[in-house]
Design an enzyme around this catalytic site. Structure first.
Site, PDB file in Angstrom:
ATOM      1  N   HIS A  61       3.555  -2.514  -3.938  1.00  0.00           N
ATOM      2  CA  HIS A  61       4.995  -2.476  -3.447  1.00  0.00           C
ATOM      3  C   HIS A  61       5.424  -1.919  -3.866  1.00  0.00           C
ATOM      4  CE1 HIS A  61       4.422  -6.352  -4.862  1.00  0.00           C
ATOM      5  NE2 HIS A  61       5.695  -6.979  -4.827  1.00  0.00           N
ATOM      6  N   HIS A  63       8.737  -3.429  -4.742  1.00  0.00           N
ATOM      7  CA  HIS A  63       9.690  -4.598  -5.238  1.00  0.00           C
ATOM      8  C   HIS A  63       9.244  -4.306  -6.933  1.00  0.00           C
ATOM      9  CE1 HIS A  63       9.044  -7.999  -2.108  1.00  0.00           C
ATOM     10  NE2 HIS A  63       9.917  -6.867  -1.486  1.00  0.00           N
ATOM     11  N   ASP A  65      10.030  -5.791  -9.000  1.00  0.00           N
ATOM     12  CA  ASP A  65       8.681  -6.051 -10.655  1.00  0.00           C
ATOM     13  C   ASP A  65       7.799  -5.645 -10.846  1.00  0.00           C
ATOM     14  OD1 ASP A  65       8.823  -7.814  -8.189  1.00  0.00           O
ATOM     15  OD2 ASP A  65       7.969  -9.292  -9.629  1.00  0.00           O
ATOM     16  N   HIS A  66       7.674  -4.414  -9.771  1.00  0.00           N
ATOM     17  CA  HIS A  66       6.575  -3.804  -9.722  1.00  0.00           C
ATOM     18  C   HIS A  66       6.618  -2.366 -10.127  1.00  0.00           C
ATOM     19  CE1 HIS A  66       3.985  -7.723  -8.048  1.00  0.00           C
ATOM     20  NE2 HIS A  66       4.397  -7.988  -8.178  1.00  0.00           N
ATOM     21  N   HIS A 139       2.057 -10.027   2.147  1.00  0.00           N
ATOM     22  CA  HIS A 139       3.118 -10.172   1.879  1.00  0.00           C
ATOM     23  C   HIS A 139       4.550  -9.454   2.621  1.00  0.00           C
ATOM     24  CE1 HIS A 139       6.123 -10.694  -1.789  1.00  0.00           C
ATOM     25  NE2 HIS A 139       5.834  -9.359  -2.074  1.00  0.00           N
ATOM     26  N   ASP A 210       0.816  -8.547  -4.852  1.00  0.00           N
ATOM     27  CA  ASP A 210       2.018  -9.875  -4.300  1.00  0.00           C
ATOM     28  C   ASP A 210       1.972 -10.719  -2.985  1.00  0.00           C
ATOM     29  OD1 ASP A 210       3.651  -9.767  -7.021  1.00  0.00           O
ATOM     30  OD2 ASP A 210       5.826  -9.765  -5.838  1.00  0.00           O
ATOM     31  N   HIS A 268       1.349 -13.334 -11.751  1.00  0.00           N
ATOM     32  CA  HIS A 268       2.593 -12.970 -11.354  1.00  0.00           C
ATOM     33  C   HIS A 268       2.493 -14.804 -11.405  1.00  0.00           C
ATOM     34  CE1 HIS A 268       6.221 -12.322  -8.276  1.00  0.00           C
ATOM     35  NE2 HIS A 268       5.181 -11.398  -8.987  1.00  0.00           N
TER      36      HIS A 268
END
Length: 308
Positions: A61, A63, A65-66, A139, A210, A268
């Site tokens: 996805h 976000h 941090d990914h 998520h 996530d 995570h």
């Protein structure tokens, strides 16, 4: 055939001095597959010696941090004179955002970068003897998980039985193992099922990104040799996990138990637990009898075949 999983980033949205944001690399006999690219992933790859010869990148996805490590990784590959094309897979509908991210700061790599949108329940990649399948996760954004699934392998060849049946040592052994009958000098025909055992399972590695605990994840992880599952929180913040689209370590253990997985890796991890993840491990192990571990950044695990 070797399969090694290296945990490049095991932290949550806020990095710590010990944990980088999300990234997992699977090296399957030289095919290097990268799942998520948190910021600083290229430095983690240098630090832990994985090399940069990545063939495919799989994003769960968008976000930060990914994905925020992706432009830096592409630039590093460019500086290393890469000329081989790079394939990036991202949830369907997010291709333009990823393409823009890759080319941020006027980055123009000298090698082709192909961005593909993938929906749930399809094969993102199909190779000669394995594929990477997608599945829906739960998520609070457009998100998928990925399952690397190997094909079944040939059954074991019973050399002793073949010799008892009069098959001469040599090419006819290979013919039988490939599934073709052979005729002996006296006219006798030996069938493959007389000397070759049942097909043997390949390996399955599942990466959720996530997610809340989900039936879809449990289905995708059925019989997994390794399930890498979101375990952002311990029981003390279970409500927070649900509110933010994440799982607790106990919930990850429950999914692994339902799926009949062999091993569970908890990732995570929220920065709230910096330095102490003992509750995560204890709670997951109460829910799951298989092997449970919470990897530090840089841990590499070899994944054996189920029958080894």
């Amino acid at each position: 055939m070797s399969m090694r999983v290296t945990f490049l980033g095991t932290g949550g949205a806020v990095p710590t001095t010990e944990r980088n944001p999300s990234s997992v690399l699977v090296n399957r006999e030289g095919d290097r597959l990268l799942f998520d690219v948190g910021e600083g992933t290229q430095r983690q790859m240098m630090r832990f010696g994985t090399g940069f010869t990545i063939s495919d990148v799989f994003l769960t996805h968008l976000h930060g941090d990914h994905v925020l490590g992706l432009p830096g990784l592409v630039q590093t590959m460019d500086f290393n004179d890469r000329d081989r094309a790079l394939s990036v897979y991202t949830p369907a509908g997010t291709e333009e955002e990823i393409d823009a991210l890759i080319h941020a700061a006027d980055t123009r790599p000298s090698f082709p970068v192909h961005v593909y949108g993938v929906g749930p329940d399809e094969a993102a990649v199909r190779r000669d003897d394995y594929e990477v399948r997608t599945f829906r996760t739960d998520h609070d954004t457009n998100a998928v998980g990925y399952a690397l699934v190997e094909d079944e392998r040939k059954g074991r060849f019973d050399r002793e039985k073949a010799e008892e049946l009069g098959v001469p040592v040599g090419p006819k052994f290979s013919q039988l193992h490939e599934g073709d009958p052979v005729e002996l000098d006296d006219g006798t025909v030996v069938e493959p099922d007389q000397v070759v055992g049942d097909p043997r399972p390949g390996r399955r590695v599942v990466y959720t990104g996530d997610t809340r605990p989900s039936d879809r994840v449990a289905e995708a992880a059925e019989g997994a040799d390794l399930l890498v599952h979101d375990a952002t929180f311990a029981d003390d913040r279970a409500d927070r996990a649900g509110d933010t689209g994440h799982s607790t370590a106990r919930q990850a253990g429950e999914i692994a138990n339902r799926a009949g997985a062999e091993r569970l890796a908890l990732t995570h991890i929220s920065s709230r637990y910096a330095g102490d993840v003992s509750d995560h491990l204890a709670e997951a192990r109460e829910a799951f009898d298989g092997e449970t571990f919470l990897p530090d950044d840089g841990l590499t695990r070899e994944i054996p075949y189920p029958d080894e």
